[in-house]
Write a protein that holds these residues in place. Structure first.
Motif, PDB file in Angstrom:
ATOM      1  N   ARG A  39       3.410  -5.054  10.414  1.00  0.00           N
ATOM      2  CA  ARG A  39       4.051  -3.955   9.683  1.00  0.00           C
ATOM      3  C   ARG A  39       5.356  -3.536  10.336  1.00  0.00           C
ATOM      4  O   ARG A  39       6.268  -3.041   9.664  1.00  0.00           O
ATOM      5  CB  ARG A  39       3.079  -2.766   9.614  1.00  0.00           C
ATOM      6  N   GLU A  72       0.343   2.752  -0.364  1.00  0.00           N
ATOM      7  CA  GLU A  72      -0.057   1.622  -1.204  1.00  0.00           C
ATOM      8  C   GLU A  72      -1.182   0.814  -0.561  1.00  0.00           C
ATOM      9  O   GLU A  72      -1.956   0.153  -1.252  1.00  0.00           O
ATOM     10  CB  GLU A  72       1.159   0.741  -1.481  1.00  0.00           C
ATOM     11  N   ASP A  89       4.615   2.515   1.923  1.00  0.00           N
ATOM     12  CA  ASP A  89       3.772   1.328   2.039  1.00  0.00           C
ATOM     13  C   ASP A  89       2.366   1.689   2.505  1.00  0.00           C
ATOM     14  O   ASP A  89       1.370   1.094   2.062  1.00  0.00           O
ATOM     15  CB  ASP A  89       4.385   0.327   3.025  1.00  0.00           C
TER      16      ASP A  89
END
Length: 265
Positions: A124, A186, A183
């Motif tokens: 990430r 999500e 993100d």
């Protein structure tokens, strides 16, 4: 519901910072706390993570009271707090900072599991991978913020508390940080984020609470708060004397940003 606060009051040295705060966070949500500096946002997050002890009210996590749970034990329960100002350990390497995020997991994690968890975080935040052995003090402000969030994720939190993640960052880095937060939503990570940048925060939030002088003065979906002329005027930087044309232009810009974020046609 993963978090519930009811009538919470807290303060410092007899000075009230929170007054009768009631709110909740559902699992998988991103919830925003917005308000001016000194509104009580940081104190609210600290009362959840155990750094500040409430003087009244109740806080429940996953249905159980946190009243008798000390701060380190709250991390083990699944509450990770990324504080204002990042607070990375500058003399330690990036790898060591990340691994400290998993410290509360203790012996439940083998070396192999720790490596896998770190690799997932670095996926990430790829900018940190090439800097694993550097000291955290060598990182830029934006990289330190990514490290602080990554350290929080190392605890595999059920609830991630983010306090002013855009503070002191250049506009381009602010965009990156908010993209990361979007993100996380999500991916199903539950986030409670406190921010002075109300526009960007509410645009990515499912719901939001507006704090003023330690009390909740408004609560609604992020979209509804952005669409409220009163909230826009008072908290999003549009003065009371602004023209109707300026307000309409701002509302249009906010609507365009929302459509882009929500991928509306």
């Amino acid at each position: 519901m993963i978090l519930e606060m009811r009538d919470v009051a807290a303060g410092y040295g007899g000075v009230s910072a929170l007054r009768g705060v009631t709110l909740h966070v559902d699992e998988g949500e991103t919830v925003a706390l917005v308000g001016a500096n000194g509104a009580g946002k940081s104190t609210l997050l600290k009362s959840i993570s155990g750094l500040v002890r409430p003087t009244a009210g109740t806080i429940a996590f996953a249905g159980a009271s946190l009243a008798a749970v000390r701060a380190p034990a709250r991390v083990a329960l699944g509450i990770a707090h990324v504080p204002e100002g990042r607070d990375v350990f500058g003399s330690l390497s990036v790898r060591e900072n990340l691994d400290l995020g998993a410290y509360a997991l203790g012996r439940r994690r083998s070396a192999r599991e720790l490596d896998a968890l770190r690799d997932a975080v670095l996926e990430r935040f790829p900018v940190l991978r090439d800097r694993l052995e550097r000291s955290a003090a060598e990182l830029s402000g934006g990289q330190q913020q990514m490290l602080a969030i990554g350290r929080g994720l190392m605890a595999k939190p059920r609830l991630l508390l983010l306090d002013e993640p855009s503070l002191g960052l250049a506009p381009s880095l602010v965009d990156q940080i908010f993209a990361i937060v979007r993100d996380l939503r999500e991916l199903g990570v539950t986030v409670l984020i406190a921010e002075q940048n109300a526009r960007m925060t509410l645009a990515i939030a499912d719901r939001g609470y507006v704090l003023e002088n330690g009390a909740v003065v408004a609560a609604d979906t992020g979209r509804a708060l952005l669409a409220s002329p009163q909230i826009v005027e008072r908290y999003l930087g549009i003065g009371a004397g602004a023209s109707a044309h300026a307000r309409e232009s701002t509302a249009g810009a906010l609507a365009s940003a929302l459509r882009a974020i929500l991928r509306e046609p």
